[in-house]
Design a protein around this motif. Structure first.
Motif, PDB file in Angstrom:
ATOM      1  N   VAL A 390     114.689  64.995 128.438  1.00  0.00           N
ATOM      2  CA  VAL A 390     116.191  64.262 128.635  1.00  0.00           C
ATOM      3  C   VAL A 390     115.777  62.973 129.111  1.00  0.00           C
ATOM      4  O   VAL A 390     114.654  62.668 129.683  1.00  0.00           O
ATOM      5  CB  VAL A 390     117.021  64.999 129.744  1.00  0.00           C
ATOM      6  N   PRO A 391     116.931  61.953 128.980  1.00  0.00           N
ATOM      7  CA  PRO A 391     116.709  60.570 129.302  1.00  0.00           C
ATOM      8  C   PRO A 391     116.305  60.511 130.792  1.00  0.00           C
ATOM      9  O   PRO A 391     115.742  59.550 131.037  1.00  0.00           O
ATOM     10  CB  PRO A 391     118.102  59.927 128.885  1.00  0.00           C
ATOM     11  N   TRP A 392     116.846  61.470 131.772  1.00  0.00           N
ATOM     12  CA  TRP A 392     116.480  61.357 133.081  1.00  0.00           C
ATOM     13  C   TRP A 392     114.939  61.509 133.388  1.00  0.00           C
ATOM     14  O   TRP A 392     114.670  61.287 134.608  1.00  0.00           O
ATOM     15  CB  TRP A 392     117.458  62.516 133.861  1.00  0.00           C
ATOM     16  N   LEU A 393     114.330  62.063 132.481  1.00  0.00           N
ATOM     17  CA  LEU A 393     112.690  62.290 132.565  1.00  0.00           C
ATOM     18  C   LEU A 393     112.207  60.751 132.574  1.00  0.00           C
ATOM     19  O   LEU A 393     110.865  60.827 133.191  1.00  0.00           O
ATOM     20  CB  LEU A 393     111.993  62.926 131.351  1.00  0.00           C
ATOM     21  N   ALA A 394     112.693  59.638 132.303  1.00  0.00           N
ATOM     22  CA  ALA A 394     112.143  58.260 132.437  1.00  0.00           C
ATOM     23  C   ALA A 394     112.338  57.819 133.859  1.00  0.00           C
ATOM     24  O   ALA A 394     113.248  57.247 134.300  1.00  0.00           O
ATOM     25  CB  ALA A 394     112.963  57.501 131.551  1.00  0.00           C
ATOM     26  N   THR A 395     111.381  58.543 134.819  1.00  0.00           N
ATOM     27  CA  THR A 395     111.344  58.183 136.236  1.00  0.00           C
ATOM     28  C   THR A 395     109.872  58.341 136.691  1.00  0.00           C
ATOM     29  O   THR A 395     109.067  58.889 136.095  1.00  0.00           O
ATOM     30  CB  THR A 395     112.112  59.602 137.178  1.00  0.00           C
ATOM     31  N   ALA A 396     109.832  57.638 137.823  1.00  0.00           N
ATOM     32  CA  ALA A 396     108.492  57.323 138.288  1.00  0.00           C
ATOM     33  C   ALA A 396     107.808  58.492 138.647  1.00  0.00           C
ATOM     34  O   ALA A 396     108.554  59.519 139.318  1.00  0.00           O
ATOM     35  CB  ALA A 396     108.570  56.541 139.788  1.00  0.00           C
ATOM     36  N   GLY A 397     106.396  58.678 138.303  1.00  0.00           N
ATOM     37  CA  GLY A 397     105.632  59.905 138.522  1.00  0.00           C
ATOM     38  C   GLY A 397     105.672  61.137 137.659  1.00  0.00           C
ATOM     39  O   GLY A 397     104.940  61.924 137.549  1.00  0.00           O
ATOM     40  N   ALA A 398     106.666  60.879 136.572  1.00  0.00           N
ATOM     41  CA  ALA A 398     106.781  61.894 135.589  1.00  0.00           C
ATOM     42  C   ALA A 398     105.604  62.205 134.900  1.00  0.00           C
ATOM     43  O   ALA A 398     104.944  63.279 134.661  1.00  0.00           O
ATOM     44  CB  ALA A 398     108.085  61.668 134.685  1.00  0.00           C
ATOM     45  N   GLY A 399     104.987  61.101 134.699  1.00  0.00           N
ATOM     46  CA  GLY A 399     103.510  61.032 133.836  1.00  0.00           C
ATOM     47  C   GLY A 399     102.384  61.731 134.595  1.00  0.00           C
ATOM     48  O   GLY A 399     101.489  62.285 133.914  1.00  0.00           O
ATOM     49  N   ASP A 400     102.385  61.341 135.990  1.00  0.00           N
ATOM     50  CA  ASP A 400     101.439  62.311 136.648  1.00  0.00           C
ATOM     51  C   ASP A 400     101.646  63.898 136.628  1.00  0.00           C
ATOM     52  O   ASP A 400     100.488  64.418 136.416  1.00  0.00           O
ATOM     53  CB  ASP A 400     101.843  61.877 138.072  1.00  0.00           C
ATOM     54  N   VAL A 401     102.674  64.341 136.513  1.00  0.00           N
ATOM     55  CA  VAL A 401     103.037  65.643 136.645  1.00  0.00           C
ATOM     56  C   VAL A 401     102.600  66.123 135.080  1.00  0.00           C
ATOM     57  O   VAL A 401     101.786  67.049 135.053  1.00  0.00           O
ATOM     58  CB  VAL A 401     104.448  66.150 136.594  1.00  0.00           C
ATOM     59  N   LEU A 402     102.863  65.353 134.146  1.00  0.00           N
ATOM     60  CA  LEU A 402     102.437  65.940 132.875  1.00  0.00           C
ATOM     61  C   LEU A 402     101.033  65.621 132.552  1.00  0.00           C
ATOM     62  O   LEU A 402     100.297  66.725 132.066  1.00  0.00           O
ATOM     63  CB  LEU A 402     102.967  64.504 131.796  1.00  0.00           C
ATOM     64  N   GLY A 403     100.366  64.848 133.144  1.00  0.00           N
ATOM     65  CA  GLY A 403      98.713  64.926 133.170  1.00  0.00           C
ATOM     66  C   GLY A 403      98.323  66.266 133.706  1.00  0.00           C
ATOM     67  O   GLY A 403      97.233  66.765 133.191  1.00  0.00           O
ATOM     68  N   GLY A 404      98.593  66.656 134.936  1.00  0.00           N
ATOM     69  CA  GLY A 404      98.335  67.857 135.534  1.00  0.00           C
ATOM     70  C   GLY A 404      98.529  68.995 134.535  1.00  0.00           C
ATOM     71  O   GLY A 404      97.895  69.848 134.543  1.00  0.00           O
ATOM     72  N   LEU A 405      99.728  68.880 133.949  1.00  0.00           N
ATOM     73  CA  LEU A 405      99.865  70.040 133.152  1.00  0.00           C
ATOM     74  C   LEU A 405      99.127  70.266 131.938  1.00  0.00           C
ATOM     75  O   LEU A 405      98.613  71.453 131.718  1.00  0.00           O
ATOM     76  CB  LEU A 405     101.285  69.866 132.649  1.00  0.00           C
ATOM     77  N   VAL A 406      98.674  69.305 131.325  1.00  0.00           N
ATOM     78  CA  VAL A 406      97.546  68.992 130.344  1.00  0.00           C
ATOM     79  C   VAL A 406      96.416  69.552 130.683  1.00  0.00           C
ATOM     80  O   VAL A 406      95.743  70.400 129.950  1.00  0.00           O
ATOM     81  CB  VAL A 406      97.698  67.622 129.683  1.00  0.00           C
ATOM     82  N   GLY A 407      95.910  69.076 131.710  1.00  0.00           N
ATOM     83  CA  GLY A 407      94.609  69.491 132.330  1.00  0.00           C
ATOM     84  C   GLY A 407      94.574  70.713 132.302  1.00  0.00           C
ATOM     85  O   GLY A 407      93.605  71.627 132.307  1.00  0.00           O
ATOM     86  N   ALA A 408      95.522  71.435 133.046  1.00  0.00           N
ATOM     87  CA  ALA A 408      95.654  72.811 133.374  1.00  0.00           C
ATOM     88  C   ALA A 408      95.466  73.846 132.123  1.00  0.00           C
ATOM     89  O   ALA A 408      94.694  74.770 132.088  1.00  0.00           O
ATOM     90  CB  ALA A 408      96.901  73.455 133.977  1.00  0.00           C
ATOM     91  N   LEU A 409      96.064  73.303 130.986  1.00  0.00           N
ATOM     92  CA  LEU A 409      95.828  73.828 129.952  1.00  0.00           C
ATOM     93  C   LEU A 409      94.713  73.863 129.246  1.00  0.00           C
ATOM     94  O   LEU A 409      94.233  74.560 128.629  1.00  0.00           O
ATOM     95  CB  LEU A 409      97.164  73.435 128.787  1.00  0.00           C
ATOM     96  N   LEU A 410      94.081  72.669 129.303  1.00  0.00           N
ATOM     97  CA  LEU A 410      92.871  72.426 128.908  1.00  0.00           C
ATOM     98  C   LEU A 410      91.666  73.271 129.576  1.00  0.00           C
ATOM     99  O   LEU A 410      90.715  74.088 128.828  1.00  0.00           O
ATOM    100  CB  LEU A 410      92.306  71.046 129.166  1.00  0.00           C
ATOM    101  N   ALA A 411      91.898  73.488 130.994  1.00  0.00           N
ATOM    102  CA  ALA A 411      91.047  74.287 131.540  1.00  0.00           C
ATOM    103  C   ALA A 411      91.266  76.025 131.141  1.00  0.00           C
ATOM    104  O   ALA A 411      90.274  76.779 131.156  1.00  0.00           O
ATOM    105  CB  ALA A 411      91.172  74.395 133.085  1.00  0.00           C
ATOM    106  N   ALA A 412      92.820  76.313 130.860  1.00  0.00           N
ATOM    107  CA  ALA A 412      92.974  77.639 130.409  1.00  0.00           C
ATOM    108  C   ALA A 412      92.332  77.886 128.999  1.00  0.00           C
ATOM    109  O   ALA A 412      92.350  79.229 128.545  1.00  0.00           O
ATOM    110  CB  ALA A 412      94.311  77.923 130.577  1.00  0.00           C
ATOM    111  N   GLY A 413      91.859  76.811 128.387  1.00  0.00           N
ATOM    112  CA  GLY A 413      91.324  77.180 127.111  1.00  0.00           C
ATOM    113  C   GLY A 413      91.597  76.584 125.720  1.00  0.00           C
ATOM    114  O   GLY A 413      91.117  76.882 124.695  1.00  0.00           O
ATOM    115  N   LEU A 414      92.755  75.840 125.795  1.00  0.00           N
ATOM    116  CA  LEU A 414      93.264  75.106 124.737  1.00  0.00           C
ATOM    117  C   LEU A 414      92.450  73.960 124.252  1.00  0.00           C
ATOM    118  O   LEU A 414      91.900  73.428 125.127  1.00  0.00           O
ATOM    119  CB  LEU A 414      94.841  74.801 125.019  1.00  0.00           C
ATOM    120  N   ASP A 415      92.555  73.732 122.960  1.00  0.00           N
ATOM    121  CA  ASP A 415      91.798  72.339 122.738  1.00  0.00           C
ATOM    122  C   ASP A 415      92.613  71.368 122.951  1.00  0.00           C
ATOM    123  O   ASP A 415      93.783  71.248 123.376  1.00  0.00           O
ATOM    124  CB  ASP A 415      91.297  72.628 121.157  1.00  0.00           C
TER     125      ASP A 415
END
Length: 459
Positions: A390-415
């Motif tokens: 949603v447009p409300w996601l354009a907010t400070a720190g949202a990208g930090d959360v995204l990086g953590g999510l992607v890292g967790a999925l890498l650790a869990a085995g996704l390419d």
């Protein structure tokens, strides 16, 4: 999966189907699909008025035949030709059904249908088309196949173009329907299936069933180390909140454990907010850079030394040089990518697909270009587009959360490609749930990931 094909791919598939169908059958399928979509937008037929803006090609023919269907349903249909010659059979069909031709706006319509140019058109619009659209400003507009004036294969805009409320497309999505800025000009996109036999699409968008299939899920005998351990090197004395948000994204239960490595004062705050997070040790993936400040380059070097998949975000992006391991995910926004490619930010925003692909090829790894429609590109040019959020996601720190999510999925085995695209999808879906139609801050996104996962269909 929603697939978006190029003009050449669509033309080849259409030619193959046309060879097996009676003459005109394919256009009739498209026209009926278009007419039904317009009727749904109108809500009712009787007493409603539709104006067709008709160009010289088959796109105009689709509009004219659809106009004939609408006229037979009781809609008052006018066609405004914007070329010396329009599709003759379509025009005859419209007139037989009671439609008429006009040379301007006589009565303000309820809906305008853009049949000016189709997928074979060049970017930009002729002056007569611009004038017609200006005279109809404010009227709901339905584009036939693509909004006239956009670059279909790149999603770029170069000059005047239609801004549609609804685009009715045929056979498959086109790149312009998913990739900004043209995707924004497409409005809501409705796909009419024509039964085309299509090759692999160069651009695609995950759907809930795709995410459900790709998402790593613990087995009955799972334990935390088997599920994957992600390490986070983020935050600094100046930006401690970035560490908290990055760890929050990583610590959503998508992998088995999160380790935090950073300044002692920041580590204390991380442990207070996330008591399940532990300190240094072996990991299966790293997340580096958010709020890292002047130490981001050194932290990136240490992470890369481990030889595990790595998410490179924010401050660490400025220290990326040369080819990286294919297991790396870079997560820039347009400004950061512009700096990495020695380009202007405006150029990246005008052509995000081209720049994401260029960066992925240059650095030899997956590039996640954040935006309204986030792009995830591989060095080979394959791209996934994220349409959740949603447009409300354009907010400070949202990208930090995204990086953590992607890292967790890498650790869990996704390419890298799957981790980046699934993580981006979940990030947008969680933000939509957390927002519930209103404002949100980055700290609300990670707690909503569990609900986003629970809302997925059975894999």
């Amino acid at each position: 999966m929603r697939h978006a094909h190029t003009v050449a791919q669509v033309r080849e598939a259409e030619a193959a189907l046309l060879a097996r169908l009676p003459e005109g059958a394919l256009m009739q399928r498209a026209a009926h699909g278009l007419a039904h979509a317009v009727l749904e937008l109108l809500g009712t037929a009787y007493g409603r008025r539709v104006l067709l803006l008709v160009g010289p090609g088959d796109n105009g023919g689709d509009a004219l035949y659809a106009g004939a269907v609408l006229a037979r349903r009781g809609v008052a249909v006018d066609a405004w030709p914007l070329a010396d010659r329009v599709h003759p059979e379509g025009l005859a069909a419209l007139r037989r059904a009671g439609g008429r031709t006009v040379d301007g706006v006589r009565t303000r319509p309820d809906v305008v249908v853009d049949g000016i140019v189709g997928i074979g058109g060049r970017p930009g619009l002729r002056p007569d088309a611009q004038a017609a659209l200006a005279a109809l400003a404010g009227v709901p507009l339905v584009a036939v196949d693509v909004p006239s004036g956009v670059d279909v294969d790149t999603g770029e805009l170069d000059g005047p173009h239609v801004a549609a409320d609804l685009t009715v497309t045929f056979g498959t999505l086109k790149v312009a329907h998913l990739v900004d800025p043209a995707a924004h000009a497409s409005g809501t996109v409705h796909l009419v299936d024509l039964g085309l036999d299509l090759p692999e699409a160069p651009v695609e968008a995950l759907q809930p069933e795709d995410v459900a299939r790709l998402l790593p899920r613990p087995s009955q005998d799972a334990q935390k180390y088997v599920r994957g351990v992600v390490g986070v090197r983020a935050g600094s004395a100046q930006y401690p909140g970035a560490a908290l948000l990055s760890v929050a994204g990583a610590s959503t239960g998508l992998c088995g454990m999160v380790r935090y490595v950073g300044p002692a004062a920041v580590a204390d705050r991380v442990r207070q907010a996330h008591p399940e997070v532990v300190g240094a040790g072996r990991v299966q993936a790293w997340v580096v850079g958010s709020g890292g400040g002047e130490d981001a380059g050194a932290e990136l070097a240490r992470a890369l030394e481990d030889g595990v998949p790595t998410v490179v975000d924010a401050d660490a992006l400025a220290h990326v040089a040369g080819t990286l391991p294919a297991t790396t995910v870079l997560t820039p926004h347009a400004g950061e990518l512009a700096a990495m490619l020695d380009a202007e930010r405006a150029a990246v925003e005008a052509a995000p697909l081209a720049h994401a692909r260029r960066a992925a090829a240059a650095y030899g790894c997956v590039v996640l270009l954040k935006g309204r429609h986030t792009l995830v590109a591989t060095p080979a040019g394959r791209v996934r587009v994220t349409t959740t959020g949603v447009p409300w996601l354009a907010t400070a720190g949202a990208g930090d959360v995204l990086g953590g999510l992607v890292g967790a999925l890498l650790a869990a085995g996704l390419d890298a490609f799957d981790a980046a695209s699934v993580g981006s999808w979940l990030h947008g879906a969680a933000a939509t749930l957390a927002s519930a139609g209103g404002p949100l801050v980055a700290g609300q996104v990670a707690p909503a990931v569990a609900d986003a996962v629970r809302g997925l269909p059975d894999p």
